[in-house]
Design a protein around this motif. Structure first.
Motif, PDB file in Angstrom:
ATOM      1  N   PHE A  38     -18.027  73.262  92.874  1.00  0.00           N
ATOM      2  CA  PHE A  38     -17.828  73.414  91.433  1.00  0.00           C
ATOM      3  C   PHE A  38     -18.501  72.240  90.713  1.00  0.00           C
ATOM      4  O   PHE A  38     -18.256  71.077  91.055  1.00  0.00           O
ATOM      5  CB  PHE A  38     -16.325  73.442  91.113  1.00  0.00           C
ATOM      6  N   PRO A  39     -19.342  72.510  89.705  1.00  0.00           N
ATOM      7  CA  PRO A  39     -20.098  71.423  89.054  1.00  0.00           C
ATOM      8  C   PRO A  39     -19.271  70.689  87.994  1.00  0.00           C
ATOM      9  O   PRO A  39     -19.562  70.749  86.794  1.00  0.00           O
ATOM     10  CB  PRO A  39     -21.283  72.171  88.429  1.00  0.00           C
ATOM     11  N   SER A  40     -18.250  69.962  88.436  1.00  0.00           N
ATOM     12  CA  SER A  40     -17.267  69.357  87.521  1.00  0.00           C
ATOM     13  C   SER A  40     -17.912  68.442  86.479  1.00  0.00           C
ATOM     14  O   SER A  40     -17.521  68.444  85.310  1.00  0.00           O
ATOM     15  CB  SER A  40     -16.252  68.523  88.301  1.00  0.00           C
ATOM     16  N   GLU A  41     -18.898  67.642  86.940  1.00  0.00           N
ATOM     17  CA  GLU A  41     -19.453  66.629  86.041  1.00  0.00           C
ATOM     18  C   GLU A  41     -20.169  67.248  84.836  1.00  0.00           C
ATOM     19  O   GLU A  41     -19.942  66.855  83.690  1.00  0.00           O
ATOM     20  CB  GLU A  41     -20.447  65.773  86.826  1.00  0.00           C
ATOM     21  N   THR A  42     -21.027  68.237  85.116  1.00  0.00           N
ATOM     22  CA  THR A  42     -21.767  68.860  84.005  1.00  0.00           C
ATOM     23  C   THR A  42     -20.836  69.700  83.129  1.00  0.00           C
ATOM     24  O   THR A  42     -21.006  69.758  81.912  1.00  0.00           O
ATOM     25  CB  THR A  42     -22.936  69.728  84.527  1.00  0.00           C
ATOM     26  N   ILE A  43     -19.828  70.305  83.749  1.00  0.00           N
ATOM     27  CA  ILE A  43     -18.876  71.099  82.956  1.00  0.00           C
ATOM     28  C   ILE A  43     -18.097  70.169  82.022  1.00  0.00           C
ATOM     29  O   ILE A  43     -17.851  70.487  80.856  1.00  0.00           O
ATOM     30  CB  ILE A  43     -17.926  71.893  83.889  1.00  0.00           C
ATOM     31  N   LYS A  44     -17.744  68.981  82.529  1.00  0.00           N
ATOM     32  CA  LYS A  44     -17.024  68.012  81.695  1.00  0.00           C
ATOM     33  C   LYS A  44     -17.898  67.598  80.497  1.00  0.00           C
ATOM     34  O   LYS A  44     -17.437  67.544  79.357  1.00  0.00           O
ATOM     35  CB  LYS A  44     -16.667  66.786  82.543  1.00  0.00           C
ATOM     36  N   LYS A  45     -19.178  67.354  80.775  1.00  0.00           N
ATOM     37  CA  LYS A  45     -20.091  66.964  79.682  1.00  0.00           C
ATOM     38  C   LYS A  45     -20.231  68.099  78.667  1.00  0.00           C
ATOM     39  O   LYS A  45     -20.324  67.864  77.467  1.00  0.00           O
ATOM     40  CB  LYS A  45     -21.473  66.611  80.246  1.00  0.00           C
ATOM     41  N   MET A  46     -20.248  69.344  79.169  1.00  0.00           N
ATOM     42  CA  MET A  46     -20.338  70.484  78.245  1.00  0.00           C
ATOM     43  C   MET A  46     -19.111  70.525  77.338  1.00  0.00           C
ATOM     44  O   MET A  46     -19.202  70.876  76.163  1.00  0.00           O
ATOM     45  CB  MET A  46     -20.478  71.797  79.027  1.00  0.00           C
ATOM     46  N   GLY A  47     -17.966  70.147  77.897  1.00  0.00           N
ATOM     47  CA  GLY A  47     -16.740  70.068  77.091  1.00  0.00           C
ATOM     48  C   GLY A  47     -16.881  69.018  76.004  1.00  0.00           C
ATOM     49  O   GLY A  47     -16.532  69.244  74.838  1.00  0.00           O
ATOM     50  N   GLU A  48     -17.430  67.865  76.379  1.00  0.00           N
ATOM     51  CA  GLU A  48     -17.602  66.778  75.404  1.00  0.00           C
ATOM     52  C   GLU A  48     -18.569  67.190  74.289  1.00  0.00           C
ATOM     53  O   GLU A  48     -18.470  66.733  73.159  1.00  0.00           O
ATOM     54  CB  GLU A  48     -18.118  65.523  76.116  1.00  0.00           C
ATOM     55  N   MET A  49     -19.514  68.081  74.627  1.00  0.00           N
ATOM     56  CA  MET A  49     -20.484  68.532  73.612  1.00  0.00           C
ATOM     57  C   MET A  49     -19.930  69.668  72.752  1.00  0.00           C
ATOM     58  O   MET A  49     -20.614  70.158  71.856  1.00  0.00           O
ATOM     59  CB  MET A  49     -21.773  68.997  74.305  1.00  0.00           C
ATOM     60  N   GLY A  50     -18.730  70.118  73.069  1.00  0.00           N
ATOM     61  CA  GLY A  50     -18.100  71.176  72.265  1.00  0.00           C
ATOM     62  C   GLY A  50     -18.397  72.578  72.759  1.00  0.00           C
ATOM     63  O   GLY A  50     -18.023  73.564  72.127  1.00  0.00           O
ATOM     64  N   PHE A  51     -19.046  72.710  73.940  1.00  0.00           N
ATOM     65  CA  PHE A  51     -19.468  74.032  74.413  1.00  0.00           C
ATOM     66  C   PHE A  51     -18.340  74.849  75.044  1.00  0.00           C
ATOM     67  O   PHE A  51     -18.527  76.013  75.354  1.00  0.00           O
ATOM     68  CB  PHE A  51     -20.596  73.898  75.448  1.00  0.00           C
TER      69      PHE A  51
END
Ligand SMILES: Cc1cc2nc3c(=O)[nH]c(=O)nc-3n(C[C@H](O)[C@H](O)[C@H](O)COP(=O)(O)OP(=O)(O)OC[C@H]3O[C@@H](n4cnc5c(N)ncnc54)[C@H](O)[C@@H]3O)c2cc1C
Length: 309
Positions: A38-51
């Motif tokens: 599971f790509p946790s790191e990029t998903i977390k960043k997507m959350g920070e970007m509002g996605f």
């Protein structure tokens, strides 16, 4: 291509998603697809970007943008990697949308805020091993005992099932009423009675984890029931309907990536003394791909704009 109905906000989110997808997701996509991690790191960043909560109001942790903004961002993410697109789509369409439209204020604060802001992962669980398209035949049961429901059953094919913090699950409370006897519940996956089952070894979209979920006397407080008793099927179908625009955006992004890869290849590969793209038969195929993609794009954007009306 730029469209006259794009606002500055649309252009901004499209560009931000494109840059993030191409710079941060595309380079790792093949590796994660191979391992199935599971790509946790990029998903977390997507959350920070509002996605992870594009259409959710800011007061509930979202970006408070419209459906077209969601479509444009999801298209760009899916173009880089179908798995990231699927995870984003489930959070936005299948989890947030139901909470936003059917949840109480307390439920929104507890479940929607963390998922829309990307701190937690949401999932949607309707399908069972013996019940797919014909969801009204589900076998899972929820029985009310005082101020709790006791949930038992096996769900299958749950996107983000292996990692989800919260799940909206649909179970029968009155089996004799068939689809009118289905009720929706909000599940906290760290509570007793919730078990993550078999992970599906898929042929593709492998970094989007899919699994069974097992409920063994899971005690769900009445305040975590989503909507009224018997309203679950309506909620499930309303959410799926809204989600279809997101599925179209995912398909569009994936098709664009395939088209661009094919175009590059036919301009490089040589056979019989010329680039294979110069053979008329190959050119027809490329032109057909592009035509169908542009038709799909217009349909998808039109559906997104129509949903706002
Ligand atoms: C990658 C992936 C992710 C998924 N994620 C989720 C998720 O997050 N949450 C969730 O709840 N589910 C999820 N699903 C399950 C998905 O929603 C079901 O696969 C879907 O509902 C179809 O059910 P089924 O696979 O049991 O097929 P079935 O319903 O058994 O259908 C089998 C075939 O029969 C056809 N068919 C069925 N009924 C009719 C009819 N009336 N007329 C004509 N043809 C018919 C279907 O088109 C299909 O070709 C996921 C599935 C996949 C593959």
């Amino acid at each position: 291509m730029e469209f006259p109905f794009f606002t500055d906000e649309h252009k901004m989110i499209q560009q931000a998603a494109r840059d993030f997808a191409q710079n941060e997701i595309a380079p790792i996509a093949a590796e994660y697809d191979e391992t199935g991690d599971f790509p946790s790191e990029t998903i977390k960043k997507m959350g920070e970007m509002g996605f992870m909560g594009i259409e959710v109001p800011e007061k509930y942790g979202g970006a408070e943008m419209d459906t077209l903004a969601y479509v444009l961002a999801l298209e760009e993410i899916s173009k880089a990697d179908a798995s990231h697109g699927t995870i984003m789509s489930v959070n936005n369409s299948l989890f947030n949308y139901g909470l936003l439209h059917f949840g109480t204020e307390e439920q929104k604060q507890k479940f929607l805020v963390p998922v829309a802001s990307g701190e937690k992962i949401g999932a949607y669980s309707l399908t069972e091993p013996m019940s797919g398209s014909d969801a009204g035949t589900m076998r899972s049961r929820a029985v009310r005992e005082g101020d709790h429901y006791v949930l038992n059953g096996r769900k299958s094919w749950v996107t983000s099932g292996p990692v989800a913090d919260f799940v909206v699950v649909f179970m029968m409370t009155q089996p004799e009423k068939k689809h009118k006897g289905v009720t929706a519940f909000l599940i906290e996956t760290d509570k007793p009675g919730f078990v993550r089952g078999k992970k599906e070894p898929k042929m593709g979209i492998r970094a989007s984890a899919t699994s069974e979920l097992v409920f063994e006397n899971y005690r769900c407080p009445v305040e975590n029931r989503l909507g009224e008793e018997g309203e679950g099927f309506k909620i499930a179908m309303t959410v799926l309907d809204a989600g279809r625009i997101g599925i179209a955006a995912q398909a569009l992004g994936i098709a664009e990536a395939a088209y661009e890869a094919a175009l590059t290849y036919v301009q490089e590969r040589e056979a019989f003394g010329r680039k294979i793209g110069q053979f008329q038969g190959t050119g027809f195929k490329i032109a057909d791909m592009k035509t169908r993609i542009e038709a799909a794009r217009l349909l998808t954007y039109h559906a997104a704009l129509a949903k706002e009306r």
